[in-house]
Scaffold this motif. Structure first.
Motif, PDB file in Angstrom:
ATOM      1  N   ILE A  84      74.102  41.193  31.156  1.00  0.00           N
ATOM      2  CA  ILE A  84      74.690  42.487  30.401  1.00  0.00           C
ATOM      3  C   ILE A  84      73.629  42.593  29.336  1.00  0.00           C
ATOM      4  N   VAL A  85      73.130  41.422  28.732  1.00  0.00           N
ATOM      5  CA  VAL A  85      72.222  41.615  27.604  1.00  0.00           C
ATOM      6  C   VAL A  85      70.867  42.248  28.109  1.00  0.00           C
ATOM      7  N   LEU A  86      70.259  41.333  29.321  1.00  0.00           N
ATOM      8  CA  LEU A  86      68.945  41.934  30.104  1.00  0.00           C
ATOM      9  C   LEU A  86      69.226  43.312  30.490  1.00  0.00           C
ATOM     10  N   GLY A  87      70.357  43.738  30.850  1.00  0.00           N
ATOM     11  CA  GLY A  87      70.422  45.350  31.375  1.00  0.00           C
ATOM     12  C   GLY A  87      70.332  46.230  30.362  1.00  0.00           C
ATOM     13  N   VAL A  88      71.024  45.801  29.188  1.00  0.00           N
ATOM     14  CA  VAL A  88      70.911  46.864  27.912  1.00  0.00           C
ATOM     15  C   VAL A  88      69.171  46.884  27.496  1.00  0.00           C
ATOM     16  N   ILE A  89      68.489  45.656  27.402  1.00  0.00           N
ATOM     17  CA  ILE A  89      66.985  45.817  27.331  1.00  0.00           C
ATOM     18  C   ILE A  89      66.428  46.387  28.243  1.00  0.00           C
ATOM     19  N   LEU A  90      66.671  46.425  29.342  1.00  0.00           N
ATOM     20  CA  LEU A  90      65.998  47.014  30.723  1.00  0.00           C
ATOM     21  C   LEU A  90      66.142  48.685  30.590  1.00  0.00           C
ATOM     22  N   THR A  91      67.728  48.890  30.230  1.00  0.00           N
ATOM     23  CA  THR A  91      68.028  50.234  29.787  1.00  0.00           C
ATOM     24  C   THR A  91      67.219  51.030  28.771  1.00  0.00           C
ATOM     25  N   ILE A  92      66.776  50.248  27.805  1.00  0.00           N
ATOM     26  CA  ILE A  92      66.209  50.877  26.502  1.00  0.00           C
ATOM     27  C   ILE A  92      64.834  51.183  26.913  1.00  0.00           C
ATOM     28  N   MET A  93      64.342  50.103  27.954  1.00  0.00           N
ATOM     29  CA  MET A  93      62.781  50.227  28.169  1.00  0.00           C
ATOM     30  C   MET A  93      62.961  51.478  29.256  1.00  0.00           C
ATOM     31  N   ARG A  94      63.753  51.483  29.968  1.00  0.00           N
ATOM     32  CA  ARG A  94      63.663  52.656  31.131  1.00  0.00           C
ATOM     33  C   ARG A  94      63.904  54.093  30.490  1.00  0.00           C
ATOM     34  N   LEU A  95      64.703  54.174  29.194  1.00  0.00           N
ATOM     35  CA  LEU A  95      64.798  55.381  28.768  1.00  0.00           C
ATOM     36  C   LEU A  95      63.477  55.605  27.668  1.00  0.00           C
ATOM     37  N   SER A  96      62.697  54.644  27.421  1.00  0.00           N
ATOM     38  CA  SER A  96      61.545  54.772  26.415  1.00  0.00           C
ATOM     39  C   SER A  96      60.621  55.790  26.745  1.00  0.00           C
ATOM     40  N   SER A  97      60.111  56.332  25.950  1.00  0.00           N
ATOM     41  CA  SER A  97      58.927  57.354  25.999  1.00  0.00           C
ATOM     42  C   SER A  97      57.613  56.422  26.349  1.00  0.00           C
ATOM     43  N   ASN A  98      57.587  55.177  26.290  1.00  0.00           N
ATOM     44  CA  ASN A  98      56.255  54.485  26.381  1.00  0.00           C
ATOM     45  C   ASN A  98      56.258  54.310  27.986  1.00  0.00           C
ATOM     46  N   PRO A  99      55.201  54.959  28.540  1.00  0.00           N
ATOM     47  CA  PRO A  99      55.211  54.599  30.005  1.00  0.00           C
ATOM     48  C   PRO A  99      55.055  53.157  30.445  1.00  0.00           C
ATOM     49  N   VAL A 100      54.590  52.281  29.783  1.00  0.00           N
ATOM     50  CA  VAL A 100      54.324  50.986  30.155  1.00  0.00           C
ATOM     51  C   VAL A 100      55.733  50.304  30.242  1.00  0.00           C
ATOM     52  N   LEU A 101      56.318  50.403  29.251  1.00  0.00           N
ATOM     53  CA  LEU A 101      57.574  49.993  29.129  1.00  0.00           C
ATOM     54  C   LEU A 101      58.606  50.515  30.451  1.00  0.00           C
ATOM     55  N   SER A 102      58.609  51.760  30.386  1.00  0.00           N
ATOM     56  CA  SER A 102      59.385  52.374  31.387  1.00  0.00           C
ATOM     57  C   SER A 102      58.943  52.051  33.112  1.00  0.00           C
ATOM     58  N   SER A 103      57.682  51.957  33.189  1.00  0.00           N
ATOM     59  CA  SER A 103      57.205  51.383  34.536  1.00  0.00           C
ATOM     60  C   SER A 103      57.490  50.131  34.665  1.00  0.00           C
ATOM     61  N   VAL A 104      57.541  49.178  33.775  1.00  0.00           N
ATOM     62  CA  VAL A 104      57.728  47.680  33.840  1.00  0.00           C
ATOM     63  C   VAL A 104      59.546  47.634  34.264  1.00  0.00           C
ATOM     64  N   ALA A 105      60.407  48.446  33.751  1.00  0.00           N
ATOM     65  CA  ALA A 105      61.786  48.300  33.899  1.00  0.00           C
ATOM     66  C   ALA A 105      61.996  48.966  35.286  1.00  0.00           C
ATOM     67  N   TRP A 106      61.125  50.023  35.757  1.00  0.00           N
ATOM     68  CA  TRP A 106      61.529  50.499  37.050  1.00  0.00           C
ATOM     69  C   TRP A 106      61.105  49.611  38.001  1.00  0.00           C
ATOM     70  N   VAL A 107      59.716  48.627  38.038  1.00  0.00           N
ATOM     71  CA  VAL A 107      59.300  47.801  38.988  1.00  0.00           C
ATOM     72  C   VAL A 107      60.364  46.747  38.973  1.00  0.00           C
ATOM     73  N   PHE A 108      61.175  46.375  37.889  1.00  0.00           N
ATOM     74  CA  PHE A 108      62.086  45.318  37.906  1.00  0.00           C
ATOM     75  C   PHE A 108      63.217  45.607  38.544  1.00  0.00           C
ATOM     76  N   LEU A 109      63.657  46.872  38.503  1.00  0.00           N
ATOM     77  CA  LEU A 109      65.052  47.243  39.312  1.00  0.00           C
ATOM     78  C   LEU A 109      64.624  47.353  40.690  1.00  0.00           C
ATOM     79  N   TRP A 110      63.370  47.773  40.936  1.00  0.00           N
ATOM     80  CA  TRP A 110      63.036  48.188  42.380  1.00  0.00           C
ATOM     81  C   TRP A 110      63.076  46.906  43.156  1.00  0.00           C
ATOM     82  N   ILE A 111      62.419  45.747  42.344  1.00  0.00           N
ATOM     83  CA  ILE A 111      62.592  44.498  43.331  1.00  0.00           C
ATOM     84  C   ILE A 111      63.785  43.830  43.263  1.00  0.00           C
ATOM     85  N   PHE A 112      64.676  43.758  42.160  1.00  0.00           N
ATOM     86  CA  PHE A 112      65.758  43.053  42.078  1.00  0.00           C
ATOM     87  C   PHE A 112      67.018  43.760  42.871  1.00  0.00           C
ATOM     88  N   ARG A 113      66.805  45.007  42.896  1.00  0.00           N
ATOM     89  CA  ARG A 113      67.842  45.781  43.666  1.00  0.00           C
ATOM     90  C   ARG A 113      67.503  45.822  45.207  1.00  0.00           C
TER      91      ARG A 113
END
Length: 310
Positions: A84-113
């Motif tokens: 849950i804690v990591l999921g909230v952090i990943l959500t903030i990264m995914r909704l961030s306007s920073n393309p690096v943070l958003s891309s890292v979160a997307w890759v994480f979700l892509w691999i683990f899902r």
């Protein structure tokens, strides 16, 4: 002006309608057939020696089985909290306007899902083989700390890490769906009143988003409880399923009653979690009702009566 019956329309409360409910005899026939089939199955299971009910009763509260239940609950709780804690952090990264943070979160979700959880757990079990030595120090300089992973034995920690990272990927999407379900005007109105972004999320957005987050989160907890049976890939052999099947059943050569023992404890824990989920959903659904009040029903009846009169 008259209505269809030839009498003037009434201006007060609409007349009640004597509705006759439809008869559904086939429903009772289907229910009787199902009850008979269930009864036959239960009678057959109770009289079938292959189920080994005496062995089932002997090992239901066995000390080793209870140890497996405790370890399974620990795996579920620790992994879910971290997820849950990591999921909230990943959500903030995914909704961030920073393309690096958003891309890292997307890759994480892509691999683990996108990969099976059993494969992920097997990979974490091979970590001491892949990374035999870990050194921390100055780059191209002296080493300050040195760890030999092959000398360490921590399968429980590896199982928690593997389950938590997989769960974080799903929790990130659940939290994101809950936050995006709240209209943007709620956050804008809160910031206009002088709230900071964090306080607006905590006091305005999240309480409304919890109505969307809680149901799938409860399902994830129940799913994670059953996924703990896969930690043998780490390998970790002290969960409920491993003790029941790989330790006791393999020793006494009676797998069926031990599988029933494990299934019983999984059902007990799942039932408790479902009760907790029910009360959480009711708590966060306060003030939201799908039923119309008496005033709303009266206004709706008047509106329908007015539209029916030409």
């Amino acid at each position: 002006m008259t209505n269809e019956a030839g009498s003037p329309p009434t201006s007060g409360t609409p007349q009640s309608i004597d509705a006759v409910p439809l008869r559904h005899p086939w429903r009772w026939v289907a229910a009787a057939v199902i009850i008979v089939l269930v009864g036959l199955f239960l009678w057959g299971a109770a009289t079938n020696d292959a189920y080994g009910w005496s062995t089932y009763a002997e090992y239901l509260f066995n000390e080793r089985i209870l140890l497996g239940v405790f370890n399974t609950i620990q795996l579920t709780v620790y992994s879910m909290v971290i997820g849950i804690v990591l999921g909230v952090i990943l959500t903030i990264m995914r909704l961030s306007s920073n393309p690096v943070l958003s891309s890292v979160a997307w890759v994480f979700l892509w691999i683990f899902r996108g990969t099976p959880v059993y494969v992920q757990l097997a990979f974490w079990g091979l970590m001491p083989t892949i990374y035999q030595n870990i050194q921390l120090g100055v780059p191209f300089g002296p080493s300050l700390l040195h760890f030999d992973l092959q000398d360490l034995s921590f399968p429980f920690a590896l199982a928690v890490i593997g389950l938590a990272l997989n769960e974080a990927a799903y929790m990130a999407e659940i939290v994101r769906a809950g936050i995006t379900s709240v209209p943007e005007g709620q956050l804008e109105a809160s910031t206009a009143l002088g709230m900071s972004w964090g306080r607006a999320m905590r006091r305005t957005v999240l309480p409304q988003a919890m109505r969307v987050i809680i149901p799938p989160t409860g399902n994830e907890v129940i799913s994670l409880l059953k996924t703990t049976s896969l930690v043998t890939a780490v390998p970790y052999a002290f969960d409920l399923y491993s003790i029941a099947t790989r330790e006791i059943a393999a020793r006494i050569f009676e797998p069926v009653p031990l599988l029933l023992v494990a299934a019983t404890w999984y059902l007990v824990i799942t039932s408790i979690l479902m009760v907790g989920q029910f009360y959480l959903e009711r708590y966060f659904s306060r003030g939201v009702s799908r039923q119309l009040t008496s005033k709303q029903l009266e206004a709706l009846a008047k509106a329908q009566l007015g539209s029916a009169v030409p």
